[in-house]
Every structure is written in structure tokens, then in C-alpha cells.
Design a protein around this motif. Sequence first.
Motif, PDB file in Angstrom:
ATOM      1  N   GLU A  97       0.805  -1.219   0.000  1.00  0.00           N
ATOM      2  CA  GLU A  97       0.000   0.000   0.000  1.00  0.00           C
ATOM      3  C   GLU A  97       0.844   1.278   0.000  1.00  0.00           C
ATOM      4  OE1 GLU A  97       0.751  -0.731   4.427  1.00  0.00           O
ATOM      5  OE2 GLU A  97       0.759  -1.815   2.515  1.00  0.00           O
ATOM      6  N   VAL A  98       2.152   1.152   0.192  1.00  0.00           N
ATOM      7  CA  VAL A  98       3.021   2.323   0.321  1.00  0.00           C
ATOM      8  C   VAL A  98       3.119   3.081  -1.000  1.00  0.00           C
ATOM      9  CG1 VAL A  98       5.418   3.065   0.675  1.00  0.00           C
ATOM     10  CG2 VAL A  98       4.372   1.432   2.245  1.00  0.00           C
ATOM     11  N   ARG A  99       3.038   4.407  -0.902  1.00  0.00           N
ATOM     12  CA  ARG A  99       3.213   5.280  -2.052  1.00  0.00           C
ATOM     13  C   ARG A  99       4.531   6.037  -1.914  1.00  0.00           C
ATOM     14  NH1 ARG A  99      -1.013   6.569  -5.178  1.00  0.00           N
ATOM     15  NH2 ARG A  99      -0.157   8.640  -5.536  1.00  0.00           N
ATOM     16  N   LEU A 100       5.117   6.408  -3.060  1.00  0.00           N
ATOM     17  CA  LEU A 100       6.350   7.200  -3.082  1.00  0.00           C
ATOM     18  C   LEU A 100       6.088   8.499  -3.830  1.00  0.00           C
ATOM     19  CD1 LEU A 100       9.422   7.641  -2.717  1.00  0.00           C
ATOM     20  CD2 LEU A 100       9.763   6.327  -4.820  1.00  0.00           C
ATOM     21  N   ILE A 101       6.497   9.607  -3.225  1.00  0.00           N
ATOM     22  CA  ILE A 101       6.392  10.919  -3.871  1.00  0.00           C
ATOM     23  C   ILE A 101       7.800  11.439  -4.133  1.00  0.00           C
ATOM     24  CG2 ILE A 101       5.494  13.262  -3.700  1.00  0.00           C
ATOM     25  CD1 ILE A 101       3.609  12.244  -1.499  1.00  0.00           C
ATOM     26  N   ILE A 102       8.088  11.734  -5.394  1.00  0.00           N
ATOM     27  CA  ILE A 102       9.352  12.351  -5.784  1.00  0.00           C
ATOM     28  C   ILE A 102       9.060  13.811  -6.087  1.00  0.00           C
ATOM     29  CG2 ILE A 102      11.318  12.311  -7.359  1.00  0.00           C
ATOM     30  CD1 ILE A 102      11.024   9.781  -5.672  1.00  0.00           C
ATOM     31  N   ALA A 103       9.557  14.707  -5.247  1.00  0.00           N
ATOM     32  CA  ALA A 103       9.253  16.134  -5.375  1.00  0.00           C
ATOM     33  C   ALA A 103      10.527  16.914  -5.657  1.00  0.00           C
ATOM     34  CB  ALA A 103       8.588  16.653  -4.101  1.00  0.00           C
ATOM     35  N   GLY A 104      10.367  18.024  -6.369  1.00  0.00           N
ATOM     36  CA  GLY A 104      11.508  18.881  -6.684  1.00  0.00           C
ATOM     37  C   GLY A 104      11.811  18.876  -8.171  1.00  0.00           C
ATOM     38  N   SER A 105      12.735  19.723  -8.562  1.00  0.00           N
ATOM     39  CA  SER A 105      13.088  19.895  -9.973  1.00  0.00           C
ATOM     40  C   SER A 105      14.544  19.517 -10.203  1.00  0.00           C
ATOM     41  CB  SER A 105      12.851  21.350 -10.387  1.00  0.00           C
ATOM     42  OG  SER A 105      13.571  22.228  -9.540  1.00  0.00           O
ATOM     43  N   ASP A 106      14.980  19.646 -11.452  1.00  0.00           N
ATOM     44  CA  ASP A 106      16.373  19.342 -11.798  1.00  0.00           C
ATOM     45  C   ASP A 106      17.337  20.300 -11.109  1.00  0.00           C
ATOM     46  OD1 ASP A 106      15.837  17.241 -13.600  1.00  0.00           O
ATOM     47  OD2 ASP A 106      15.458  18.650 -15.224  1.00  0.00           O
ATOM     48  N   HIS A 107      18.483  19.780 -10.744  1.00  0.00           N
ATOM     49  CA  HIS A 107      19.586  20.640 -10.321  1.00  0.00           C
ATOM     50  C   HIS A 107      20.010  21.478 -11.530  1.00  0.00           C
ATOM     51  CE1 HIS A 107      23.630  21.834  -9.092  1.00  0.00           C
ATOM     52  NE2 HIS A 107      23.314  21.509  -7.854  1.00  0.00           N
ATOM     53  N   PRO A 108      20.382  22.762 -11.325  1.00  0.00           N
ATOM     54  CA  PRO A 108      20.749  23.613 -12.465  1.00  0.00           C
ATOM     55  C   PRO A 108      21.828  23.021 -13.365  1.00  0.00           C
ATOM     56  CG  PRO A 108      20.486  24.947 -10.502  1.00  0.00           C
ATOM     57  CD  PRO A 108      20.377  23.519 -10.062  1.00  0.00           C
ATOM     58  N   ARG A 109      22.743  22.228 -12.795  1.00  0.00           N
ATOM     59  CA  ARG A 109      23.819  21.658 -13.609  1.00  0.00           C
ATOM     60  C   ARG A 109      23.416  20.362 -14.308  1.00  0.00           C
ATOM     61  NH1 ARG A 109      27.854  19.642 -11.592  1.00  0.00           N
ATOM     62  NH2 ARG A 109      27.451  19.631  -9.354  1.00  0.00           N
ATOM     63  N   PHE A 110      22.192  19.879 -14.041  1.00  0.00           N
ATOM     64  CA  PHE A 110      21.764  18.606 -14.623  1.00  0.00           C
ATOM     65  C   PHE A 110      20.366  18.745 -15.232  1.00  0.00           C
ATOM     66  CE2 PHE A 110      24.949  17.534 -11.485  1.00  0.00           C
ATOM     67  CZ  PHE A 110      25.730  16.597 -12.145  1.00  0.00           C
ATOM     68  N   ALA A 111      20.231  19.719 -16.109  1.00  0.00           N
ATOM     69  CA  ALA A 111      18.952  19.940 -16.781  1.00  0.00           C
ATOM     70  C   ALA A 111      18.538  18.690 -17.560  1.00  0.00           C
ATOM     71  CB  ALA A 111      19.060  21.135 -17.725  1.00  0.00           C
ATOM     72  N   GLY A 112      17.290  18.283 -17.392  1.00  0.00           N
ATOM     73  CA  GLY A 112      16.777  17.111 -18.093  1.00  0.00           C
ATOM     74  C   GLY A 112      16.971  15.804 -17.357  1.00  0.00           C
ATOM     75  N   TYR A 113      17.597  15.852 -16.189  1.00  0.00           N
ATOM     76  CA  TYR A 113      17.879  14.608 -15.462  1.00  0.00           C
ATOM     77  C   TYR A 113      16.601  13.874 -15.070  1.00  0.00           C
ATOM     78  CZ  TYR A 113      19.191  11.511 -11.641  1.00  0.00           C
ATOM     79  OH  TYR A 113      19.329  10.414 -10.825  1.00  0.00           O
ATOM     80  N   LEU A 114      15.634  14.602 -14.513  1.00  0.00           N
ATOM     81  CA  LEU A 114      14.396  13.948 -14.087  1.00  0.00           C
ATOM     82  C   LEU A 114      13.657  13.318 -15.263  1.00  0.00           C
ATOM     83  CD1 LEU A 114      12.845  16.303 -11.377  1.00  0.00           C
ATOM     84  CD2 LEU A 114      13.587  13.935 -11.081  1.00  0.00           C
ATOM     85  N   ALA A 115      13.651  14.003 -16.403  1.00  0.00           N
ATOM     86  CA  ALA A 115      12.992  13.445 -17.591  1.00  0.00           C
ATOM     87  C   ALA A 115      13.659  12.137 -18.009  1.00  0.00           C
ATOM     88  CB  ALA A 115      13.029  14.455 -18.734  1.00  0.00           C
ATOM     89  N   GLU A 116      14.980  12.084 -17.916  1.00  0.00           N
ATOM     90  CA  GLU A 116      15.701  10.854 -18.256  1.00  0.00           C
ATOM     91  C   GLU A 116      15.336   9.725 -17.293  1.00  0.00           C
ATOM     92  OE1 GLU A 116      19.833  11.741 -18.254  1.00  0.00           O
ATOM     93  OE2 GLU A 116      19.712  13.208 -19.884  1.00  0.00           O
ATOM     94  N   VAL A 117      15.277  10.044 -16.010  1.00  0.00           N
ATOM     95  CA  VAL A 117      14.932   9.021 -15.022  1.00  0.00           C
ATOM     96  C   VAL A 117      13.514   8.509 -15.247  1.00  0.00           C
ATOM     97  CG1 VAL A 117      14.561   8.580 -12.553  1.00  0.00           C
ATOM     98  CG2 VAL A 117      16.540   9.912 -13.302  1.00  0.00           C
ATOM     99  N   ARG A 118      12.591   9.421 -15.484  1.00  0.00           N
ATOM    100  CA  ARG A 118      11.205   9.009 -15.692  1.00  0.00           C
ATOM    101  C   ARG A 118      11.060   8.170 -16.959  1.00  0.00           C
ATOM    102  NH1 ARG A 118       7.215  14.004 -14.180  1.00  0.00           N
ATOM    103  NH2 ARG A 118       5.693  12.349 -14.598  1.00  0.00           N
ATOM    104  N   ALA A 119      11.796   8.512 -18.002  1.00  0.00           N
ATOM    105  CA  ALA A 119      11.741   7.738 -19.233  1.00  0.00           C
ATOM    106  C   ALA A 119      12.332   6.342 -19.025  1.00  0.00           C
ATOM    107  CB  ALA A 119      12.487   8.473 -20.344  1.00  0.00           C
ATOM    108  N   ARG A 120      13.388   6.276 -18.218  1.00  0.00           N
ATOM    109  CA  ARG A 120      14.052   4.988 -17.987  1.00  0.00           C
ATOM    110  C   ARG A 120      13.199   4.058 -17.134  1.00  0.00           C
ATOM    111  NH1 ARG A 120      18.480   6.883 -16.390  1.00  0.00           N
ATOM    112  NH2 ARG A 120      18.384   6.609 -14.132  1.00  0.00           N
ATOM    113  N   TRP A 121      12.526   4.620 -16.137  1.00  0.00           N
ATOM    114  CA  TRP A 121      11.748   3.786 -15.233  1.00  0.00           C
ATOM    115  C   TRP A 121      10.326   3.563 -15.717  1.00  0.00           C
ATOM    116  CZ3 TRP A 121      13.211   1.106 -10.915  1.00  0.00           C
ATOM    117  CH2 TRP A 121      14.531   1.294 -10.506  1.00  0.00           C
ATOM    118  N   GLY A 122       9.861   4.407 -16.642  1.00  0.00           N
ATOM    119  CA  GLY A 122       8.512   4.235 -17.157  1.00  0.00           C
ATOM    120  C   GLY A 122       7.461   4.484 -16.090  1.00  0.00           C
ATOM    121  N   ARG A 123       6.319   3.907 -16.284  1.00  0.00           N
ATOM    122  CA  ARG A 123       5.210   4.082 -15.340  1.00  0.00           C
ATOM    123  C   ARG A 123       5.361   3.096 -14.188  1.00  0.00           C
ATOM    124  NH1 ARG A 123       0.343   6.452 -15.039  1.00  0.00           N
ATOM    125  NH2 ARG A 123      -1.301   5.417 -13.837  1.00  0.00           N
TER     126      ARG A 123
END
Length: 259
Positions: A108-134
Motif C-alpha cells: 500500500e506504500v506510495r512514493l512521492i518524488i518532489a523537486g526539480s532538476d539541479h541547475p547543472r543537470f537539466a533534463g535529469y528527471l525526464a531521463e529518469v522518468r523515461a528509464r523507469w517508465g510508469r
Amino acid sequence: HEIFEATPPHSVGARNGRLTTWGARAATHLLLRARAVCVTLRRYADHLRLAYGAANIQHIPHGAFAAPEALPRGAGPPEILMLATHAPHKGLATLLEALPRVRAARPEVRLIIAGSDHPRFAGYLAEVRARWGRVEHLEWRERLTELELRELFARASVVVAPYLASTGASSVVHRAAAFGRPLVVSDLPDFRALAEEEGLRLDYAPPGDAPALAAGLLRQLADWERAAAQTRHNLRAMQAMSLEHTSARYAALLTAAGR
């Protein structure tokens, strides 16, 4: 907020070499020519005095962002919150690797990932989300207001900081402690120093160790009495580091430096 010797560039994904080291030390020497230099960890102050002969160092803890209070939690399923400016050294991949182990024991546990990319790693979150999928029971939140952040902390059963490298005193740790939320963090020198210097209680997991991180999160979720004792202790500690108290210390330091 951080010093070069405690956070080598390679540990946070930056290039390192002799020129980088020389430049960082030169910049530190120039900075120390100020009338007063403030750091948020006492271990940093000790290092600057010893390594640079600095006599103008002041230590003021990071402190709370708002009046410390134990936020009441709703009746929904348990939630784990990670808040960061995301970059490879913040350990998001380790947390995502730990998630299936957590959910195997607590579906039943949920995980919330909050926050944006670090300025030096623009696009990092998009890469992670694409790699892990839904991923089931995973929520992504970016560009949050202070009110929305407060709401996320209110929902959280435990806050996690699974960093592979630290960059000074963590604002996330202080937010969680001030809102009455238990914490699982990586076992890094800055986190150990923060807890010792400020009288906080944290649970630790080795950096990059997904099974240990999962075990630490499950322990916090299962042992509510232990988690409540930790949060009560941390809340008392944060009450001595209110925004008003921290602001008054900076005001006094600025007044003294301007004389």
C-alpha cells in the motif's frame, strides 16, 4: 553552505583535476578575506580554521524555514517523500531500486518524488522518468509552492534523503524535522555532523545500498512508537533553531561586521 574539501567536485558529477583544486582553494582564500564568513556546520568552521588559519568564521546552524510544528497526517496510505534538486548524486536511482523491496512488504506504500532538476543537470528527471517508465504508486511533483510543499510533508509518513554525496547542511532534513516527520538518510559525514551538532536523531543507510535503504524505510513505517519518539525529539531541537532565532543571529553578525 559547503566547502570544497568536504564535497570534492567528482562526488557531485563535476570534473576534477589539479586546476580545479587550485582554483577552489584560491577562491576559498579570497572568500576568507571578508570580515566574517558564516558556515552552517561546525565541522566546516573547524576545518577552515585549521586548514586556512581563518579567524573570522562564524557557525550558525541552517535552522527552520517556518515555526516548527508537528503537522497532523491524514488517514491515507503511508507515503515516502523525497524532496531535492535532483542530480545523479542525490541517489534517486537508489531509492527507485529500493521501492520494489518496500512494496513487496507493504504493497500500500506510495512514493512521492518532489523537486526539480539541479541547475547543472537539466533534463535529469525526464531521463529518469523515461528509464523507469510508469511505476505504480509513484507520484512526481515539480515546481511546488511553499503551501504545496507543506501539504506534501503533511502527507508523508517518512522523509528520505538517499544521497551518494552531500553538499552541506540539508534543508530537507531541517524541513522534515521542523514538520515532525521521521527521516532516513545516507550515512555521510555531513549528515552525521548535522545530527551531532544540532541534536537531531536520524536513521542511516549506507549510500547506494538499496536493500539497506528499503530496510530502513520499512523500519520507520513499521515502528510507529520509535518514529514518533524521533520526531518529538527533533521537533524540540528545531524549536531552538526557529527562523526568528536564526535571523536574529544573522542580523547581529551583519551589524558587527559593518562596524
